[in-house]
Scaffold this active site. Structure first.
Site, PDB file in Angstrom:
ATOM      1  N   CYS A 104       0.809  -1.228   0.000  1.00  0.00           N
ATOM      2  CA  CYS A 104       0.000   0.000   0.000  1.00  0.00           C
ATOM      3  C   CYS A 104       0.839   1.274   0.000  1.00  0.00           C
ATOM      4  O   CYS A 104       0.537   2.225  -0.724  1.00  0.00           O
ATOM      5  CB  CYS A 104      -0.988  -0.006   1.162  1.00  0.00           C
ATOM      6  SG  CYS A 104      -0.233  -0.033   2.801  1.00  0.00           S
TER       7      CYS A 104
ATOM      8  N   HIS B  74      -2.196   1.138   7.136  1.00  0.00           N
ATOM      9  CA  HIS B  74      -2.628   1.066   5.741  1.00  0.00           C
ATOM     10  C   HIS B  74      -2.856   2.478   5.205  1.00  0.00           C
ATOM     11  O   HIS B  74      -3.218   3.382   5.958  1.00  0.00           O
ATOM     12  CB  HIS B  74      -3.919   0.239   5.631  1.00  0.00           C
ATOM     13  CG  HIS B  74      -4.315  -0.070   4.219  1.00  0.00           C
ATOM     14  ND1 HIS B  74      -3.537  -0.822   3.386  1.00  0.00           N
ATOM     15  CD2 HIS B  74      -5.415   0.282   3.512  1.00  0.00           C
ATOM     16  CE1 HIS B  74      -4.139  -0.924   2.203  1.00  0.00           C
ATOM     17  NE2 HIS B  74      -5.285  -0.261   2.260  1.00  0.00           N
TER      18      HIS B  74
ATOM     19  N   HIS C 133      -5.997   1.774  -3.578  1.00  0.00           N
ATOM     20  CA  HIS C 133      -4.995   1.259  -2.642  1.00  0.00           C
ATOM     21  C   HIS C 133      -4.584  -0.145  -3.037  1.00  0.00           C
ATOM     22  O   HIS C 133      -5.211  -0.771  -3.892  1.00  0.00           O
ATOM     23  CB  HIS C 133      -5.552   1.273  -1.208  1.00  0.00           C
ATOM     24  CG  HIS C 133      -6.742   0.390  -1.008  1.00  0.00           C
ATOM     25  ND1 HIS C 133      -6.773  -0.644  -0.097  1.00  0.00           N
ATOM     26  CD2 HIS C 133      -7.969   0.379  -1.590  1.00  0.00           C
ATOM     27  CE1 HIS C 133      -7.955  -1.241  -0.134  1.00  0.00           C
ATOM     28  NE2 HIS C 133      -8.697  -0.632  -1.032  1.00  0.00           N
TER      29      HIS C 133
END
Length: 183
Positions: A81, A133, A145
């Site tokens: 990510c 994240h 993402h």
């Protein structure tokens, strides 16, 4: 396979638009190729892409959709990510950001969900007390993402999973911004 078909369809739209423009009388208005691309990305990616949107951002994301997740990866063979967010900022916004989501958060002015604009970052604390994240906001509560289970995708902040773990949004602090601190 689907990605190749969709890419071929986009190319066909541009070719048709270009040939149509050449055969029409000069006084007739020609369809703007950027508008065609906006319509295409709106349909394919499920995001409202309009005239003010950054088409370079959507083209970049489209090229990466489906890339598998790989921890510490940063290629089309596999990406995580933070590497995906870093690649977007490097190639689309010509901005160098750090490599890890927690470090990237130190580079932003925190924002609430309702303050987010296209290109802002979204941060999550997934089953953790710290940021774990990151994604890039596209508008309409959607963000791109690298999901650890689905690879590079577009998701919705209102999905129960992401809504539960959303921490904050963030906008990169630019030099000259009152919050910018030179290291």
């Amino acid at each position: 396979m689907i990605k190749k078909f969709l890419c071929s369809t986009l190319i066909a739209l541009f070719v048709c638009s270009a040939s149509f423009a050449q055969t029409k009388p000069k006084e007739t208005k020609v369809e703007d190729p950027d508008n065609l691309a906006s319509q295409y990305f709106s349909q394919v990616m499920g995001v409202a892409v309009d005239a003010t949107s950054n088409l370079k951002l959507y083209k970049f994301i489209y090229e990466w959709i489906g890339t598998p997740y790989r921890y510490a990866g940063n290629t089309k063979k596999g990406i995580d990510c933070s590497a995906f967010a870093k690649a977007i900022y490097d190639k689309v916004f010509n901005t160098n950001i750090l490599r890890n989501s927690r470090d990237i958060f130190s580079m932003v002015n925190p924002l609430s969900k309702d303050e987010l604009k296209e290109g802002d970052l979204v941060f999550f604390k997934i089953k953790s007390k710290s940021i774990s994240h990151i994604g890039v906001y596209l508008g309409d509560n959607r963000f791109a993402h690298a999901s650890s289970t689905r690879g590079v995708v577009i998701s919705n902040l209102n999905e129960p999973y992401y809504s539960r773990y959303f921490y904050k949004g963030g906008r990169i602090i630019e030099p000259g911004d009152k919050n910018f601190v030179e290291e």
